[in-house]
Design an enzyme around this catalytic site. Sequence first.
Site, PDB file in Angstrom:
ATOM      1  N   LYS A   1      10.607 -60.561  93.399  1.00 51.85           N
ATOM      2  CA  LYS A   1      11.534 -60.358  92.237  1.00 51.85           C
ATOM      3  C   LYS A   1      12.526 -61.292  91.738  1.00 51.85           C
ATOM      4  O   LYS A   1      13.572 -61.904  92.295  1.00 51.85           O
ATOM      5  CB  LYS A   1      12.397 -59.649  92.158  1.00 51.85           C
ATOM      6  CG  LYS A   1      12.988 -58.458  91.295  1.00 51.85           C
ATOM      7  CD  LYS A   1      13.878 -57.692  90.589  1.00 51.85           C
ATOM      8  CE  LYS A   1      15.305 -58.303  90.944  1.00 51.85           C
ATOM      9  NZ  LYS A   1      15.294 -58.556  89.170  1.00 51.85           N
TER      10      LYS A   1
ATOM     11  N   GLY B   1      21.591 -64.454  96.113  1.00 53.73           N
ATOM     12  CA  GLY B   1      22.639 -64.170  94.621  1.00 53.73           C
ATOM     13  C   GLY B   1      24.098 -64.239  94.870  1.00 53.73           C
ATOM     14  O   GLY B   1      24.739 -64.776  95.676  1.00 53.73           O
ATOM     15  N   SER B   2      24.721 -63.758  94.374  1.00 52.30           N
ATOM     16  CA  SER B   2      26.281 -63.383  94.424  1.00 52.30           C
ATOM     17  C   SER B   2      26.519 -62.778  95.793  1.00 52.30           C
ATOM     18  O   SER B   2      25.716 -61.591  95.990  1.00 52.30           O
ATOM     19  CB  SER B   2      26.501 -62.829  93.453  1.00 52.30           C
ATOM     20  OG  SER B   2      25.949 -61.448  92.894  1.00 52.30           O
ATOM     21  N   THR B   3      27.682 -63.434  95.851  1.00 57.57           N
ATOM     22  CA  THR B   3      28.008 -62.361  97.381  1.00 57.57           C
ATOM     23  C   THR B   3      28.458 -61.041  96.745  1.00 57.57           C
ATOM     24  O   THR B   3      28.049 -59.931  97.922  1.00 57.57           O
ATOM     25  CB  THR B   3      29.193 -63.475  98.038  1.00 57.57           C
ATOM     26  OG1 THR B   3      29.083 -64.869  98.035  1.00 57.57           O
ATOM     27  CG2 THR B   3      30.388 -62.485  98.916  1.00 57.57           C
ATOM     28  N   GLU B   4      28.558 -60.911  95.890  1.00 57.42           N
ATOM     29  CA  GLU B   4      28.926 -58.756  95.974  1.00 57.42           C
ATOM     30  C   GLU B   4      27.692 -58.524  95.250  1.00 57.42           C
ATOM     31  O   GLU B   4      27.214 -57.484  96.325  1.00 57.42           O
ATOM     32  CB  GLU B   4      29.118 -58.917  94.016  1.00 57.42           C
ATOM     33  CG  GLU B   4      29.996 -57.580  93.061  1.00 57.42           C
ATOM     34  CD  GLU B   4      29.418 -57.640  91.844  1.00 57.42           C
ATOM     35  OE1 GLU B   4      30.026 -59.375  91.352  1.00 57.42           O
ATOM     36  OE2 GLU B   4      29.401 -56.437  91.058  1.00 57.42           O
TER      37      GLU B   4
ATOM     38  N   GLY C   1      24.633 -59.471  96.946  1.00 61.71           N
ATOM     39  CA  GLY C   1      25.001 -60.371  98.652  1.00 61.71           C
ATOM     40  C   GLY C   1      24.887 -58.656  99.477  1.00 61.71           C
ATOM     41  O   GLY C   1      24.741 -58.144 100.517  1.00 61.71           O
TER      42      GLY C   1
ATOM     43  N   GLU D   1      21.228 -65.337 100.847  1.00 60.02           N
ATOM     44  CA  GLU D   1      22.555 -67.039 100.727  1.00 60.02           C
ATOM     45  C   GLU D   1      23.131 -66.628  99.675  1.00 60.02           C
ATOM     46  O   GLU D   1      22.435 -65.643  98.540  1.00 60.02           O
ATOM     47  CB  GLU D   1      20.589 -67.844 100.237  1.00 60.02           C
ATOM     48  CG  GLU D   1      19.986 -68.393 101.381  1.00 60.02           C
ATOM     49  CD  GLU D   1      20.578 -69.034 102.595  1.00 60.02           C
ATOM     50  OE1 GLU D   1      21.994 -69.516 102.346  1.00 60.02           O
ATOM     51  OE2 GLU D   1      19.862 -69.210 103.523  1.00 60.02           O
TER      52      GLU D   1
ATOM     53  N   CYS E   1      25.453 -73.025  93.785  1.00 61.63           N
ATOM     54  CA  CYS E   1      26.090 -72.540  94.997  1.00 61.63           C
ATOM     55  C   CYS E   1      26.798 -73.647  95.655  1.00 61.63           C
ATOM     56  O   CYS E   1      27.527 -73.352  96.661  1.00 61.63           O
ATOM     57  CB  CYS E   1      24.833 -72.036  95.709  1.00 61.63           C
ATOM     58  SG  CYS E   1      23.731 -72.761  96.099  1.00 61.63           S
TER      59      CYS E   1
ATOM     60  N   GLU F   1      34.264 -68.690  93.384  1.00 57.09           N
ATOM     61  CA  GLU F   1      33.533 -69.804  92.662  1.00 57.09           C
ATOM     62  C   GLU F   1      33.198 -69.415  90.872  1.00 57.09           C
ATOM     63  O   GLU F   1      33.073 -68.600  90.522  1.00 57.09           O
ATOM     64  CB  GLU F   1      32.002 -69.022  92.686  1.00 57.09           C
ATOM     65  CG  GLU F   1      30.904 -69.683  92.139  1.00 57.09           C
ATOM     66  CD  GLU F   1      29.629 -68.930  93.182  1.00 57.09           C
ATOM     67  OE1 GLU F   1      29.535 -68.312  93.144  1.00 57.09           O
ATOM     68  OE2 GLU F   1      28.510 -69.836  93.784  1.00 57.09           O
TER      69      GLU F   1
END
Length: 476
Positions: A173, A226-229, A231, A248, A282, A379
Amino acid sequence: MKLPTQPFIDGAYRAGTGAPIQLINPASAAPLGAVEGVSVAEANAAVESAQRAWESGWRDLAPGRRAEILFNVARVLRENLEPLAQLECANIGKPIGDARDEIGLGAKVFEYYAGAVGKYFGQTIPVSRGGLDFTLRQSMGVIAAIVPWNFPFPIAAWKAAPALAAGNTVVLKPASLSPLTALRLGELAHAAGLPAGVLQILPGSGREVGDALVTHPLIRKVSFTGSTEIGRRVMELASRDLKRISLELGGKSPNIVFADSDWERAAAASPMSVFANTGQDCCARSRMYVERSVYAGFVDRFVAATRALIVGDPRLDATQIGPMVSAGQRESVEEYLADARRSGARIACGGDRPAGAGFFLNPTVLLDVGRGDRCWREEIFGPVVAITPFDDEAEMLRDVNASPYGLSGSIWTNDLRRALRVSRTVQSGVLSVNSHSSVHVEAPFGGFKQSGIGRDLGMAAMDGYTEVKNIYISES
Ligand code: NAP
């Protein structure tokens, strides 16, 4: 330029009846076209057909044949380097020189893992009972790869290539902002000999299609960048049936300059370590620690080098810094800058938009940012760096490691013992000394702490796309 407009499923472009994805060229802010998104039902059906493609052929294909096909994919990608680069440039405003490098990197990744097929194997183990004990590295089944918009092509390649090399099939995706080169990857890989259903490209909303993939019972592993959120959400959803995951995620990487280094060279090189890809990276070295005795001279040179960067039309070979990916992304960065101003930070250069259309933002250098301020801790994901002086190595390293992130970083010193000591102490998955090089196809890439779980690239990625099976054959 002809754009792909439909999902790539079962070896062909097919209609998608989910929400359409409207694309905007970030360099001009003009509409670029639209891509049909898949519905949840279409995504589920694609997973089932990827499962059939795994069971009925790809899993059991002779490794030599699998390698041959992946080498072919690399060749076809190289043959299409220029149109792919043009597509990336139009879709996300990537400067054309960078876009060419990234398509080339994607091809190299396929080549590396084609070569890995015959070099990756299990072990024989001298168990105490005697007999023969050995391990197999077996494919898992269908892998869901979910990728971001900042490096769409290389990240798609560095998930798909090792997963396919290990004998899995893949549903990928792309981010809704950047579906185009991923769609072409599906088409070109199929033209290069990848059987139908082995690599499906499913544009669609993260919330709906992403969730559907992460919770689908046939998906054996989710490989997410993608983003930590998001993830964190992927990890929560995947925990329901204990799916394998690799994540990641975000970063807030340090760039540490000691007075004993060739700091003038560091000052010349460092702007691109944070402003490349318009800071949407990143690994961006967005927190700079400079030893106080060289701080003033370093800042002068760094600001001069930043002012010299060529910001503008990403279609031109000379351009180094293109637009941000979207109006929303630029607004989010401008909120950080407003916050920095309110907290008393000084803007040494940038902080404003250049004239003209498009989502451009000038590279920005912040000084006097407090260590508790958002711009120092979070970030930003845009062309913004904060520079601070330090006096004491141990105190500086405590601040470096206080970040919840731990992805990347650079150290500049000519003292070998210091280079080793500091490299061992910084809590991050990737570090470079006297260089800003973060990514090597042959070496593992990934984060400590909230920057992620698992590793992409190198042979480490093959570990992440296989299960270990132990077999014991009795002699008695
Ligand atoms: P993002 O918003 O987290 O999106 C990443 C991907 O996840 C997109 O394909 C997105 O689809 C999808 N997604 C969104 N919601 C989802 C959900 N509920 N379930 C499953 N998938 C979902 O990140 P981004 O804005 O594209 O990328 C920027 C971030 O990526 C930054 O934090 C950056 O540091 C990180 N990044 C990390 C690395 C690394 O290797 N560590 C590399 C590059 C980028 P939609 O686009 O449709 O929303």
